[in-house]
Design an enzyme around this catalytic site. Structure first.
Site, PDB file in Angstrom:
ATOM      1  N   CYS A  84     -78.246 -23.524   3.728  1.00 62.31           N
ATOM      2  CA  CYS A  84     -77.553 -23.072   4.929  1.00 62.31           C
ATOM      3  C   CYS A  84     -77.669 -21.575   5.144  1.00 62.31           C
ATOM      4  CB  CYS A  84     -76.083 -23.470   4.844  1.00 62.31           C
ATOM      5  SG  CYS A  84     -75.113 -23.089   6.305  1.00 62.31           S
ATOM      6  N   ARG A 120     -61.999 -32.781  17.280  1.00 62.75           N
ATOM      7  CA  ARG A 120     -62.251 -32.501  15.869  1.00 62.75           C
ATOM      8  C   ARG A 120     -62.510 -31.017  15.710  1.00 62.75           C
ATOM      9  NH1 ARG A 120     -63.096 -34.983  11.391  1.00 62.75           N
ATOM     10  NH2 ARG A 120     -63.056 -37.014  12.434  1.00 62.75           N
ATOM     11  N   GLY A 124     -68.766 -23.366  10.766  1.00 62.54           N
ATOM     12  CA  GLY A 124     -68.191 -22.749   9.560  1.00 62.54           C
ATOM     13  C   GLY A 124     -67.243 -23.661   8.787  1.00 62.54           C
ATOM     14  N   SER A 175     -66.853 -32.908   3.434  1.00 58.97           N
ATOM     15  CA  SER A 175     -68.285 -32.858   3.126  1.00 58.97           C
ATOM     16  C   SER A 175     -68.489 -32.726   1.629  1.00 58.97           C
ATOM     17  CB  SER A 175     -68.944 -31.674   3.851  1.00 58.97           C
ATOM     18  OG  SER A 175     -68.794 -31.806   5.243  1.00 58.97           O
ATOM     19  N   CYS A 312     -73.469 -42.032  23.125  1.00 58.03           N
ATOM     20  CA  CYS A 312     -72.886 -40.749  22.699  1.00 58.03           C
ATOM     21  C   CYS A 312     -71.760 -40.337  23.647  1.00 58.03           C
ATOM     22  CB  CYS A 312     -73.967 -39.669  22.669  1.00 58.03           C
ATOM     23  SG  CYS A 312     -73.338 -38.037  22.197  1.00 58.03           S
ATOM     24  N   ARG A 316     -69.512 -30.367  22.327  1.00 57.68           N
ATOM     25  CA  ARG A 316     -69.185 -29.391  21.289  1.00 57.68           C
ATOM     26  C   ARG A 316     -68.991 -28.005  21.896  1.00 57.68           C
ATOM     27  NH1 ARG A 316     -71.798 -29.058  15.460  1.00 57.68           N
ATOM     28  NH2 ARG A 316     -71.318 -31.238  15.787  1.00 57.68           N
ATOM     29  N   CYS A 326     -75.403 -31.582  23.469  1.00 56.39           N
ATOM     30  CA  CYS A 326     -76.141 -32.351  22.466  1.00 56.39           C
ATOM     31  C   CYS A 326     -76.274 -31.503  21.212  1.00 56.39           C
ATOM     32  CB  CYS A 326     -77.522 -32.738  22.991  1.00 56.39           C
ATOM     33  SG  CYS A 326     -78.544 -33.622  21.774  1.00 56.39           S
ATOM     34  N   ASP A 587     -82.192 -15.193 -13.099  1.00 55.02           N
ATOM     35  CA  ASP A 587     -81.217 -14.963 -12.032  1.00 55.02           C
ATOM     36  C   ASP A 587     -79.792 -15.107 -12.543  1.00 55.02           C
ATOM     37  OD1 ASP A 587     -80.465 -14.680  -9.157  1.00 55.02           O
ATOM     38  OD2 ASP A 587     -79.710 -16.710  -9.481  1.00 55.02           O
TER      39      ASP A 587
END
Length: 617
Positions: A84, A120, A124, A175, A312, A316, A326, A587
């Site tokens: 992301c 909803r 972020g 998620s 649909c 948004r 969309c 790292d």
């Protein structure tokens, strides 16, 4: 019924966020063959007088009624997922350009008046917005709004959920793409796996049912965890939703990473043949299934293989106030600009109606994908992964269900467990990706014996990746026979005494360096063809990455082995695996010491090729 053990690796391609914004609302000309649609701009009283069944402003040219609005509360996130954003974050929109709380509520009020009954809140990460509870409480006051949901990464959920529930939150999506703590930490570059689990437990405790868990499935990353996710639904009121990998914004479509709905369903049916389909709700994006006797259910979001564009009902609004009709489209209309310019309700409705009227029959990427997508790979191709760590033998999903049923939360990452020997602490880790793996987890592993020597490899008189004119060229392996190919490579990371001790005692602030290096090595082996330009893609049947600590040199010794059956060798996969594992270890330790040396990256052995076997002396 017990599921196969969890474990396997890390994932995906960088997902860029590229958007084009427009604050105007011009009506584009219809494509040939499409119906001509007049964008309605009559006053709302006219609509009321004629008793329209649903707002014309929210109905597109194909008759789809948009009653579901997603509102992004912020661009910020408290995780740094590899796919992301970079570790340091990304440039953010100035605060002055983001929607204020009052602007969010003004737009929500307008959409609800026109027929939206579900909102909803997204991001972020919406739960880092300080006034999120107040926003939910004020949305609850809107007459006609029946559902207020939120999609969250779960990090702050346990702390805020009691307040959110009291304010009126009615639905939760969490998620979570992996059940392996070490993999979670590697993906998101932050700790927090157990906070997410605590959030899921809190939602169940407070009576949310079902608690929806969103899992984006990607080949080579987490498709091996499907059964473990489903096993959680046996005793918990979860709706585990497997989402086909989709292109977002500037993200390039890569069919190789998509695991189709039918392939996932086939995997589940092999374990639970009694799996039964549930009736689909109108405008639902999910195909729902249930295992008889299980408390929860499993769903599939088939955005790519069987799109649901025809039904649909979603719109948004982004954090900076742009309306997207969309998810896949790049064109946006700035409602924020119109609000701040003093637009009346009627003017806003005309802007919204024009945007909705231009909505396509289906998202454009599907036209390209339909031509490029291969059929789903057969189930025999799928590999199962075993994570082996000394001494412990536990089924992760069984442990998770047991702890949740008892009101607890898992306390220790299984993959990060360390084993200390008698007088001298020794840590040995071995990860396996094996198509023939038995369903065993966390079992002892012994160091490999060094490979025997069998003489030098015959030299070739020309470079195979250069054509007759000296230009680079990919070797054609189409006519070469398939044979069993095995390669082993190694690398050494000279850590120095300070970093060595911290790794040995597993005290690095970043987490378990050995586990992360192993995950990186396995992932690198599977991505070799994407990293080395002229390498062929190889369907690996086995990957093993071992790390051992060498006290005499204050070093970590890495050995990677790869196996596949095909027309080309896997030495590049083994070398890439060892090299990237070494880089990941660097790292993890660079904050402690930059005097770390990566050395001795080499091919140890190679078998199965036409030019004979190679074993380094």
């Amino acid at each position: 019924m017990a599921a196969q053990p969890v474990s396997r690796v890390v994932r995906r391609v960088l997902r860029a966020s590229v958007r084009s914004c427009s604050s105007g609302a011009p009506v584009t000309q219809p494509c040939p063959g499409e119906p001509v649609v007049e964008v309605l701009s009559r006053p709302r009283p006219f609509l009321g007088e004629h008793a329209a069944p649903f707002s014309a402003f929210l109905t597109d040219s194909f008759g789809r009624r948009h009653s579901y609005l997603r509102i992004s509360l912020t661009e910020r996130c408290n995780l740094r997922c590899q796919y992301c954003m970079p570790e340091e974050g990304v440039p953010l929109t100035p605060k002055a350009d983001l929607l204020t709380t009052e602007e969010i509520l003004t737009l929500a009020r307008l959409f609800v008046k026109e027929g939206v009954d579900k909102i909803r809140l997204t991001g972020g990460e919406p739960l880092i917005r300080p006034d999120v509870v107040d926003i939910v409480a004020q949305l609850r006051q809107l007459e006609g709004l029946t559902t207020i949901g939120i999609t969250t990464n779960g990090i702050n959920l346990a702390r805020l959920l009691p307040q959110l529930q009291k304010a009126g939150l009615s639905a939760i999506n969490i998620s979570l793409d992996t059940l392996v703590p070490a993999k979670f930490e590697f993906i998101v570059r932050r700790k927090g796996f157990h906070k997410v689990m605590e959030g899921i437990h809190k939602a169940i405790e407070l009576g949310y049912s079902p608690v929806k868990v969103n899992c984006v499935v990607m080949r080579g990353l987490n498709e091996d965890e499907l059964l473990d996710f489903v096993a959680l639904t046996e005793g918990l009121p979860l709706d585990v939703r497997f989402i086909e990998y989709m292109p977002f914004d500037g993200n390039k479509w890569n069919f190789k990473k998509m695991v189709s709905y039918k392939e996932m369903l086939d995997t589940l049916r092999q374990q639970w043949p009694e799996l039964e389909k549930l009736p689909e709700e109108e405008s639902s994006t999910a195909k729902a299934f249930k295992i008889p006797g299980f408390r929860g259910q499993v769903s599939f979001i088939t955005s790519m293989s069987e799109h649901f564009c025809g039904t649909c009902n979603r719109l948004r609004i982004t954090a900076d106030g742009n309306l997207k009709v969309c998810l896949f489209g790049n064109s946006e209309v700035s409602l924020r600009d119109h609000l701040r310019a003093g637009a009346s309700e009627e003017e806003l409705l005309r802007v919204i109606g024009a945007a909705v009227g231009r909505k396509k029959r289906q998202h454009a990427e599907l036209f390209l994908m339909r031509q490029d997508s291969p059929p789903a790979l057969p189930s025999t191709f799928r590999n199962s992964l075993r994570v082996q760590v000394l001494r412990h033998r536990v089924s992760f999903s069984s442990q998770m269900v047991t702890l949740w049923k008892g009101g607890g939360v898992p306390q220790a990452p299984l993959v990060a467990q360390r084993w200390l020997g008698s007088s001298l602490p020794q840590r040995h880790f071995s990860f396996h990706l094996d198509s023939d793996a038995n369903p065993k987890c966390l079992s002892p592993t012994e160091p490999r014996a060094p490979a025997a020597s069998s003489g030098p490899l015959p030299d070739s008189d020309q470079l195979t990746h250069v054509d007759t004119e000296g230009r680079m060229a990919m070797v054609d392996v189409g006519r070469k026979p398939d044979t069993e190919r095995v390669a082993v490579a190694s690398a050494v990371v000279l850590l120095g005494p300070v970093a060595f001790k911290l790794i040995q005692e597993n005290q690095l602030k970043k987490g378990d360096a050995l586990a992360v290096a192993q995950l990186a090595g396995i992932q690198a082996a599977k991505l070799t063809s994407q990293l080395i330009p002229l390498c062929h893609h190889v369907a690996l049947s086995h990957v093993q990455v071992q790390l051992e600590l060498d006290r005499t040199r204050h070093a970590a010794v890495i050995q990677a082995s790869c196996r596949a059956r095909g027309p080309t060798g896997v030495e590049m996969e083994a070398l890439t695996s060892a090299a990237v594992a070494a880089l990941a270890l660097y790292d993890m330790c660079k904050a402690v010491s930059r005097d770390i040396v990566l050395a001795e990256i080499k091919l140890v052995s190679k078998t199965g090729g036409q030019r004979g076997d190679f074993h380094r002396t």
